[in-house]
Write a protein that holds these residues in place. Structure first.
Motif, mmCIF file in Angstrom:
data_model
loop_
_atom_site.group_PDB
_atom_site.id
_atom_site.type_symbol
_atom_site.label_atom_id
_atom_site.label_comp_id
_atom_site.label_asym_id
_atom_site.label_seq_id
_atom_site.Cartn_x
_atom_site.Cartn_y
_atom_site.Cartn_z
ATOM 1 N N ASP A 503 0.793 -1.215 0.125
ATOM 2 C CA ASP A 503 -0.092 0.081 -0.037
ATOM 3 C C ASP A 503 0.813 1.281 0.017
ATOM 4 O O ASP A 503 0.614 2.021 -0.910
ATOM 5 N N ILE A 504 1.917 1.093 0.694
ATOM 6 C CA ILE A 504 2.595 2.587 0.901
ATOM 7 C C ILE A 504 3.977 2.616 0.133
ATOM 8 O O ILE A 504 3.932 3.765 -0.370
ATOM 9 N N MET A 505 4.304 1.756 -0.077
ATOM 10 C CA MET A 505 5.631 1.426 -1.018
ATOM 11 C C MET A 505 5.393 1.240 -2.376
ATOM 12 O O MET A 505 6.387 1.505 -3.366
ATOM 13 N N ASN A 506 4.678 0.578 -2.844
ATOM 14 C CA ASN A 506 4.456 0.289 -4.076
ATOM 15 C C ASN A 506 3.262 0.786 -5.024
ATOM 16 O O ASN A 506 3.333 1.352 -6.082
ATOM 17 N N TYR A 507 1.934 0.771 -4.485
ATOM 18 C CA TYR A 507 0.946 1.142 -4.975
ATOM 19 C C TYR A 507 1.083 3.057 -4.918
ATOM 20 O O TYR A 507 1.017 3.466 -5.856
ATOM 21 N N GLY A 508 0.836 3.141 -3.511
ATOM 22 C CA GLY A 508 0.833 4.713 -3.382
ATOM 23 C C GLY A 508 -0.315 5.346 -3.786
ATOM 24 O O GLY A 508 -1.434 4.894 -4.096
ATOM 25 N N TYR A 509 -0.229 6.726 -3.666
ATOM 26 C CA TYR A 509 -1.429 7.642 -3.644
ATOM 27 C C TYR A 509 -0.763 8.929 -4.684
ATOM 28 O O TYR A 509 0.262 9.477 -4.595
ATOM 29 N N ASP A 510 -1.895 9.556 -5.397
ATOM 30 C CA ASP A 510 -1.563 10.729 -5.886
ATOM 31 C C ASP A 510 -1.684 11.927 -5.166
ATOM 32 O O ASP A 510 -1.778 11.762 -3.805
ATOM 33 N N ALA A 511 -1.704 13.067 -5.582
ATOM 34 C CA ALA A 511 -1.595 14.269 -4.669
ATOM 35 C C ALA A 511 -2.547 14.536 -4.174
ATOM 36 O O ALA A 511 -2.635 15.225 -2.719
ATOM 37 N N LEU A 512 -3.852 14.130 -4.487
ATOM 38 C CA LEU A 512 -5.029 14.242 -3.958
ATOM 39 C C LEU A 512 -5.439 13.121 -2.532
ATOM 40 O O LEU A 512 -6.336 13.235 -2.144
ATOM 41 N N GLY A 513 -4.363 12.122 -2.908
ATOM 42 C CA GLY A 513 -4.791 11.095 -1.804
ATOM 43 C C GLY A 513 -5.597 9.939 -2.672
ATOM 44 O O GLY A 513 -6.005 8.932 -1.788
ATOM 45 N N ASN A 514 -6.028 10.016 -3.864
ATOM 46 C CA ASN A 514 -6.613 8.895 -4.633
ATOM 47 C C ASN A 514 -5.512 7.998 -4.991
ATOM 48 O O ASN A 514 -4.220 8.124 -5.077
ATOM 49 N N THR A 515 -6.039 6.689 -5.473
ATOM 50 C CA THR A 515 -5.125 5.540 -6.126
ATOM 51 C C THR A 515 -4.435 6.294 -7.392
ATOM 52 O O THR A 515 -5.226 7.068 -8.010
ATOM 53 N N CYS A 516 -3.362 5.678 -7.626
ATOM 54 C CA CYS A 516 -2.508 6.066 -8.796
ATOM 55 C C CYS A 516 -2.885 5.191 -10.064
ATOM 56 O O CYS A 516 -3.438 4.194 -9.896
ATOM 57 N N GLY A 517 -2.699 5.881 -11.180
ATOM 58 C CA GLY A 517 -3.166 5.111 -12.434
ATOM 59 C C GLY A 517 -4.302 5.451 -13.135
ATOM 60 O O GLY A 517 -5.150 6.383 -12.688
ATOM 61 N N THR A 518 -4.494 5.072 -14.503
ATOM 62 C CA THR A 518 -5.903 5.228 -15.163
ATOM 63 C C THR A 518 -6.426 4.089 -15.569
ATOM 64 O O THR A 518 -5.830 2.978 -15.976
ATOM 65 N N PRO A 519 -7.920 4.037 -15.293
ATOM 66 C CA PRO A 519 -8.584 2.567 -15.521
ATOM 67 C C PRO A 519 -8.549 2.326 -17.126
ATOM 68 O O PRO A 519 -8.548 3.105 -17.887
ATOM 69 N N ARG A 520 -8.370 0.991 -17.096
ATOM 70 C CA ARG A 520 -8.312 0.636 -18.589
ATOM 71 C C ARG A 520 -9.559 0.328 -19.171
ATOM 72 O O ARG A 520 -9.425 -0.047 -20.345
ATOM 73 N N PHE A 521 -10.746 0.325 -18.504
ATOM 74 C CA PHE A 521 -11.930 0.192 -19.117
ATOM 75 C C PHE A 521 -13.211 0.698 -18.185
ATOM 76 O O PHE A 521 -12.715 1.408 -17.480
ATOM 77 N N THR A 522 -14.376 0.936 -18.719
ATOM 78 C CA THR A 522 -15.481 1.343 -17.899
ATOM 79 C C THR A 522 -15.433 0.777 -16.682
ATOM 80 O O THR A 522 -15.404 -0.638 -16.549
ATOM 81 N N ALA A 523 -15.959 1.420 -15.606
ATOM 82 C CA ALA A 523 -16.047 0.992 -14.230
ATOM 83 C C ALA A 523 -16.968 -0.275 -14.194
ATOM 84 O O ALA A 523 -18.170 -0.196 -14.880
ATOM 85 N N LEU A 524 -16.621 -1.188 -13.381
ATOM 86 C CA LEU A 524 -17.530 -2.363 -13.239
ATOM 87 C C LEU A 524 -18.378 -1.799 -12.301
ATOM 88 O O LEU A 524 -18.341 -1.068 -11.466
ATOM 89 N N LYS A 525 -19.754 -2.627 -12.198
ATOM 90 C CA LYS A 525 -20.616 -2.214 -11.354
ATOM 91 C C LYS A 525 -20.690 -3.445 -10.046
ATOM 92 O O LYS A 525 -20.935 -4.504 -10.431
ATOM 93 N N PRO A 526 -20.618 -2.809 -8.837
ATOM 94 C CA PRO A 526 -20.714 -3.809 -7.707
ATOM 95 C C PRO A 526 -22.272 -4.297 -7.789
ATOM 96 O O PRO A 526 -23.283 -3.563 -8.137
ATOM 97 N N ILE A 527 -22.479 -5.524 -7.301
ATOM 98 C CA ILE A 527 -23.678 -6.381 -7.111
ATOM 99 C C ILE A 527 -24.283 -6.042 -5.617
ATOM 100 O O ILE A 527 -23.609 -6.523 -4.852
ATOM 101 N N LYS A 528 -25.338 -5.282 -5.580
ATOM 102 C CA LYS A 528 -26.048 -5.132 -4.310
ATOM 103 C C LYS A 528 -26.775 -6.488 -4.117
ATOM 104 O O LYS A 528 -27.704 -7.025 -4.797
ATOM 105 N N LEU A 529 -26.310 -7.162 -2.888
ATOM 106 C CA LEU A 529 -27.145 -8.459 -2.596
ATOM 107 C C LEU A 529 -28.515 -8.144 -2.261
ATOM 108 O O LEU A 529 -28.969 -7.214 -1.383
ATOM 109 N N LYS A 530 -29.245 -9.261 -2.455
ATOM 110 C CA LYS A 530 -30.697 -8.997 -2.104
ATOM 111 C C LYS A 530 -31.044 -10.051 -1.194
ATOM 112 O O LYS A 530 -30.424 -11.320 -0.918
#
Length: 818
Positions: A503-530
């Motif tokens: 988390d701290i040494m490999n992935y890291g965060y950008d200046a705003l505190g979000n994750t680094c990188g650019t998504p490769r595709f349209t965001a997947l949708k989580p499934i709300k369990l019923k």
């Protein structure tokens, strides 16, 4: 998301217009990738099994051996002494041409000879690892001849670059101690607890046990020892953990805390995404067996079997006993947020999601305003209450329909991720800063609330049956809650250290505190369990919540931060840090209770196949003599120091005995189990098993790989400028803890994080008039201070004596000028 519609991937209906077939190709594509990944994983595991079966050899060396044998044979040099000719003429000639038969005979002989050689090496290593005399060698002194010869033989036989499970085949079985030796050790361990009359009674009970049914029970236990790889572990898991009918929350599950002095971000979903992706990378390392087995002295392996059930594992409730189910693979995590449960997939076209892609899914969950289904918010309280109630509810209401599908989504998940809706305050340091500027001890009050939130939460916002829960607060502070039956704390500690460093040494965060990188595709949708929870089921959920609330409201949890000195001072005075701390706990507990009590310290037995833990009885004759001397003003400091060193030495001896299979309590426990199977009553065993552990302790060990940290540091030069390597080694600085074992006792977990910093996690019950966790923390503080002053007086005395000696030996010469 395509996987959300797995149940309707294919539908067939007949209407007025004829046949209607509806096929979801996206779903079949998703199922194809899932099957393809599972197939690759099975192939990988098969190859790893082949490699492990031949370790310390290698399949390529076996092939080379066959090639050498065939080459020599066809050159006219028969290394088999005509065995190849016999194989060809009596077995292969009937089916193959003579030349082909000879080639196959060479392969069979070469392969068989290599396997025989590997079996010999494995047997030799198993016998060598059964020797533990090296453990009893004192540091800084000359090593004896036998340990030297042993170490040379081990280095000659052991292989290089073992995978995680390579060493399992030649780990020895846990030895079965003799009955006489165990009874002798037991009686010695309880001598400080009893007066003369009570001790004589225990001696009589032990002798009666030995002369009546003891030998018979030992013979039956010996048979189990013969036919099993470990005569303790299966019974320990079954009877100590899975047969328990009380809530596992607090009573069994344990917790771990975040890095105290490093705050990389305050964005909840970013931190959760990094940690979750890091955990899946760790799982991949486990599946591929790329993680090296832990080694003592760099060449003595520890058993790795507990790692097998770390992910995709759940404890299933039963009316009489629970069971552990481990799934071969899982492609998702179960996420809980504000009373709602979600299924979040972690792969896209057979590729693990990157943190920036996962954060988008988690952001969707945070933004979701859909209210929980009826009964959903408190559903997890079933896992926190009494086990029979949960078993009945599960069988009645969750065995079919939508409830079964949703429950399986949680139970078959790799693990559970909790997006908590509260802030955890652990310090006043700034985000991305180094060590805090405020005093470490000032964080204690905040740490108490934080630890309670991770240990039990609100009882309904943790799924206590899963192998572990990752918990991330609203302000991005991390913790984990672990179900105890499948493994012991060091296994999850290894995972926590890995994910925190990633988390701290490999992935890291950008200046705003979000994750680094650019998504490769349209965001997947989580499934709300019923969920379809009827009123009668909801009543059971609320009943379980009442039970769990009563349990956690009684928890008195306090973290004492010892920062005035640490292991550096202890080593300077040539004392084992663990033994030193155990003696401080003995002194503190005696002052707190006014008498000596049975004390439990957990020691691992992973030098043996399928080993888990053994008990070190820290309250001993030696420790009691020292404690009494500390409370007796007539005893000199010199005598107190002498007694302290004797107590620490004896504790170290006990610890080594426990690690090398010479413990007391697991042997007595197994004898008790055998007596129950045979319907034999033993007053002695009944007395032993009923004795309360008023003080239960455990040290949290760290397992950081310095080479891995150094490699990561070289890849992050900007990070290397901000943080020193020795501080990164203590990323999981605060450790973790557990609930009290006895209703009127203490549970104490401690972690030695640096030369001058120790965290004590102290738990007790508020309902007990005999205990108070904060008071006990003060007792520990005073005991540590008294011990420091005692040893410093020794140093001052030695320094003064040395100076006096120098003065007395330096006499001015009469022939020198004034």
């Amino acid at each position: 998301m395509a996987e959300a519609h797995e149940a309707v991937a294919f539908s067939f209906s007949v209407g007025h217009e004829g046949f209607n077939v509806d096929v979801s190709y996206d779903v079949f594509k998703a199922l194809f990738y899932a099957g393809y990944r599972s197939w690759k994983l099975r192939c990988r595991r098969t190859l790893n099994s082949l490699y492990n079966s031949l370790y310390p050899g290698h399949p390529s060396r076996g092939i080379a051996c066959c090639g050498v044998v065939a080459g020599l044979y066809f050159k006219g040099y028969d290394p088999s002494f005509h065995i190849i000719d016999w194989l060809e003429s009596n077995i292969f000639r009937r089916y193959l041409q003579p030349r082909n038969g000879k080639i196959l005979a060479c392969i069979v002989f070469g392969g068989g000879g290599y396997i025989l050689f590997i079996q010999l090496r494995q047997y030799t290593l198993k016998k060598l690892f059964s020797y533990h005399g090296w453990m009893y060698q004192e540091h800084g002194k000359n090593i004896g001849l036998v340990p030297k010869i042993w170490s040379v033989l081990v280095k000659l036989c052991v292989g290089r670059n073992p995978s995680l499970f390579s060493c399992q085949n030649f780990l020895p079985s846990l030895p079965l101690p003799s009955l006489d030796e165990t009874l002798r050790r037991y009686l010695r361990s309880v001598r400080p607890l009893y007066d003369d009359n009570e001790y004589q009674r225990m001696e009589k009970l032990a002798e009666e046990f030995k002369q009546t049914i003891g030998r018979k029970l030992q013979r039956y236990l010996w048979l189990k020892w013969i036919i099993s790889t470990n005569y303790v572990s299966d019974w320990w898991e079954k009877f100590i953990y899975l047969r328990g009918r009380s809530p596992i929350m607090v009573n069994s599950n344990f917790y771990g805390l975040d890095a105290i002095y490093i705050r990389p971000t305050t964005i909840q979903t970013a931190r959760a995404a990094n940690l979750t992706c890091a955990a899946f990378r760790y799982r991949t390392e486990l599946d591929h067996e790329n993680i090296k087995p832990l080694m003592i002295q760099k060449f003595v392996p520890l058993c790795s079997s507990q790692y097998e059930r770390q992910f995709n594992t759940v404890r299933i409730p039963g009316k009489e006993t629970d069971k552990i189910i481990h799934y071969a693979d899982s492609h998702h995590v179960a996420v809980y947020h504000k009373g709602r449960w979600y299924k979040v997939f972690m792969f896209y076209k057979d590729n693990l999601l990157q943190p920036c892609e996962l954060q988008l899914q988690l952001d969707e969950i945070i933004r979701d305003t859909t209210p929980p289904n009826y009964g959903e918010e408190h559903l997890a309280a079933l896992t926190a209450g009494e086990r029979p109630l949960w078993a009945e509810a599960r069988e009645t209401y969750f065995s079919s329909g939508v409830n079964r599908y949703s429950l399986e989504a949680i139970e078959k998940a790799a693990f559970v991720l909790i997006l908590d809706d509260e802030d955890f305050e652990i310090g006043t340091q700034d985000v991305k800063s180094d060590w805090p500027t405020s005093d470490k001890g000032s964080m204690t009050g905040k740490l108490d609330d934080y630890a309670c939130a991770i240990l039990h939460g609100k009882a309904y916002n943790r799924w206590f049956d899963k192998s572990f829960n990752f918990i991330v607060s609203r302000n991005a502070v991390f913790g984990f809650n672990v179900e105890h039956s499948w493994a012991d704390a060091p296994i999850t500690g290894h995972l926590a250290e890995y994910v925190l460093s990633e988390d701290i040494m490999n992935y890291g965060y950008d200046a705003l505190g979000n994750t680094c990188g650019t998504p490769r595709f349209t965001a997947l949708k989580p499934i709300k369990l019923k969920w379809n929870i009827p009123e009668s089921c909801n009543l059971m959920i609320e009943k379980s919540l009442v039970q769990a609330t009563k349990v956690y409201n009684d928890v008195d949890l306090h973290i004492y931060v010892q920062d005035s000195y640490g292991k550096g001072f202890m080593k300077k005075h040539r004392l084992s840090p663990d033994a030193y701390i155990q003696m401080s706990l003995q002194l503190a507990h005696y002052r707190d209770s006014g008498h000596f009590n049975l004390t439990y310290e957990a020691s691992m037995t992973r030098l043996f196949r399928d080993g888990r833990t053994e008990t070190v009885r820290s309250c001993s004759i030696e420790s009691s003599h020292w404690v009494k001397a500390m409370e007796d003003p007539t005893v000199s400091k010199v005598e107190r120091i002498k007694l302290l060193r004797a107590a620490c030495d004896h504790h170290q001896l006990q610890y080594r005995d426990a690690m090398s299979g010479k413990g007391i309590d697991r042997h007595l426990f197994c004898l008790y189990v055998v007596s129950k199977y045979l319907n034999l009553d033993s007053p002695f065993l009944h007395q032993v098993l009923q004795e309360p552990w008023k003080l239960s302790t455990s040290q949290t060990a760290t397992t950081y790989d310095d080479k891995r940290l150094t490699k990561l540091m070289s890849q992050k030069p900007d990070l290397a400028e901000k943080m020193a390597l020795d501080r990164l080694k203590n990323i999981a600085a605060a450790g973790g803890g557990f609930g009290p074992v006895a209703a009127d006792g203490y549970g104490v977990s401690y972690i030695i994080t640096s030369e001058d910093l120790i965290f004590f996690h102290i738990s007790s019950n508020k309902s007990s008039a005999e205990t108070d966790s904060k008071r006990f923390g003060q007792r520990i503080q005073q005991a540590m201070q008294d011990m420091r002053e005692l040893l410093e007086s020794e140093s001052k005395s030695a320094s003064s004596s040395k100076n006096e000696k120098k003065i007395s030996t330096v006499v001015p010469s009469t022939d020198q000028p004034a």
